[in-house]
Design a protein around this motif. Structure first.
Motif, PDB file in Angstrom:
ATOM      1  N   PHE A 159       0.972  -1.494  -0.174  1.00 14.77           N
ATOM      2  CA  PHE A 159       0.065   0.167   0.032  1.00 14.77           C
ATOM      3  C   PHE A 159       1.085   1.464  -0.011  1.00 14.77           C
ATOM      4  O   PHE A 159       1.596   1.121  -0.111  1.00 14.77           O
ATOM      5  N   ILE A 196       0.414   5.330   1.099  1.00 19.38           N
ATOM      6  CA  ILE A 196      -0.465   6.714   1.842  1.00 19.38           C
ATOM      7  C   ILE A 196      -0.095   8.325   0.147  1.00 19.38           C
ATOM      8  O   ILE A 196       1.125   8.210   0.399  1.00 19.38           O
ATOM      9  N   ASP A 235      -8.713   1.644   2.330  1.00 16.26           N
ATOM     10  CA  ASP A 235      -8.960   1.722   3.817  1.00 16.26           C
ATOM     11  C   ASP A 235     -10.412   3.001   3.667  1.00 16.26           C
ATOM     12  O   ASP A 235     -10.709   2.866   2.511  1.00 16.26           O
ATOM     13  N   GLU A 265      -5.632  12.266   4.660  1.00 15.01           N
ATOM     14  CA  GLU A 265      -4.202  10.830   4.262  1.00 15.01           C
ATOM     15  C   GLU A 265      -5.195   9.118   3.990  1.00 15.01           C
ATOM     16  O   GLU A 265      -6.031   9.178   4.990  1.00 15.01           O
ATOM     17  N   LYS A 320      -5.056   5.621   2.391  1.00 18.54           N
ATOM     18  CA  LYS A 320      -4.358   4.025   2.107  1.00 18.54           C
ATOM     19  C   LYS A 320      -4.641   3.750   1.214  1.00 18.54           C
ATOM     20  O   LYS A 320      -5.868   3.166   0.728  1.00 18.54           O
ATOM     21  N   ASN A 378      -0.856  -0.299  -3.740  1.00 19.32           N
ATOM     22  CA  ASN A 378       0.580   0.601  -3.930  1.00 19.32           C
ATOM     23  C   ASN A 378       0.311  -0.725  -5.572  1.00 19.32           C
ATOM     24  O   ASN A 378       1.047  -1.699  -6.109  1.00 19.32           O
ATOM     25  N   LYS A 404       2.862   8.023  -5.639  1.00 16.04           N
ATOM     26  CA  LYS A 404       3.306   8.893  -3.704  1.00 16.04           C
ATOM     27  C   LYS A 404       3.860   9.688  -4.475  1.00 16.04           C
ATOM     28  O   LYS A 404       4.506  10.164  -4.853  1.00 16.04           O
TER      29      LYS A 404
END
Length: 183
Positions: A33, A35, A60, A70, A72, A75, A101
Motif C-alpha cells: 500500500f 499513503i 481503507d 491521507e 491508503k 500500490n 506517491k
C-alpha cells in the motif's frame, strides 16, 4: 530407488516453498500500500457539508474532518476509485486515478464527473495510457459540460449522485455514456 527419488523431490519442493514463502512475506508486505494525500476542493462553501462523511478506497476508510485527508491505496498501476460517502453509503464526490506517491488527489466536481463516466461497465476495465485517452474522449464530448453542471448542482445541494429524484443528472450521464459507446 523410486522411493529415494520421490523423497528427494519432496525435500527440494519443501525447501523451495520455504524460501519462496519467506521472501514473499517480506517483499509483499513492504510495498503493498501507499499513503496518498487528498483534498476536497468544491467550488462552493459546501466543503463544510462533507465533514463526518467517509473517504473510502478499496484498501481503507476514514472519517473526513475538514477538506484534507491521507488515505491508503493499493500500490499498483491500476486505476483506483476514491469516494466520499455519507453514513448511509450514498456517494457525494469521487475521483478515479492511478495513484502516485507524493501526488495529491483532488476531489471536486470535475473529478466526480469523470469518475461517474469512467465507472460505466464499458469503460471501467480500461487501464494505463488507454484510460487517459478515454478521459480525453469524454471531456471533448459536447455533453460533458452539461454533466459537469448537473454534478456541480448536486454537490452544491449535497445531494447523492445516484439520487433517483435527480433525473437531470442521470439522463445526461446516460446520454454521455451512449455517445462514448457509439464512438
Amino acid at each position: 530407488m523410486k522411493r529415494f527419488l520421490s523423497f528427494g523431490a519432496l525435500l527440494l519442493t519443501m525447501a523451495g516453498l520455504l524460501v519462496s514463502c519467506h521472501e514473499n512475506v517480506i517483499d509483499d508486505t513492504l510495498d503493498q500500500f501507499i499513503i496518498v494525500r487528498g483534498e476536497i476542493n468544491v467550488a462552493t462553501s459546501a466543503n463544510d457539508l462533507y465533514d463526518g462523511c467517509d473517504v473510502v478506497t478499496s484498501a481503507d476508510e476514514l472519517e473526513l474532518l475538514g477538506s484534507n485527508f491521507e488515505i491508503k491505496l493499493p500500490n499498483n498501476d491500476k486505476i483506483q476509485t476514491v469516494m466520499v460517502l455519507d453514513k448511509d453509503d450514498n456517494p457525494y464526490l469521487m475521483a478515479r486515478l492511478a495513484p502516485q506517491k507524493g501526488k495529491t488527489i483532488e476531489i471536486d466536481e470535475y473529478s466526480t464527473t469523470l469518475a461517474l463516466v469512467t465507472m460505466h461497465p464499458l469503460l471501467a476495465p480500461i487501464e494505463g495510457s488507454d484510460y487517459y485517452k478515454v478521459v480525453e474522449m469524454i471531456t471533448s464530448s459536447d455533453k460533458f459540460d452539461q454533466l459537469l453542471q448537473e454534478v456541480t448542482n448536486a454537490v452544491d445541494e449535497k445531494r447523492p449522485l445516484f439520487d433517483s429524484s435527480n433525473e437531470a443528472l442521470l439522463l445526461v450521464l446516460s446520454d454521455l455514456c451512449e455517445t462514448i459507446a457509439e464512438r
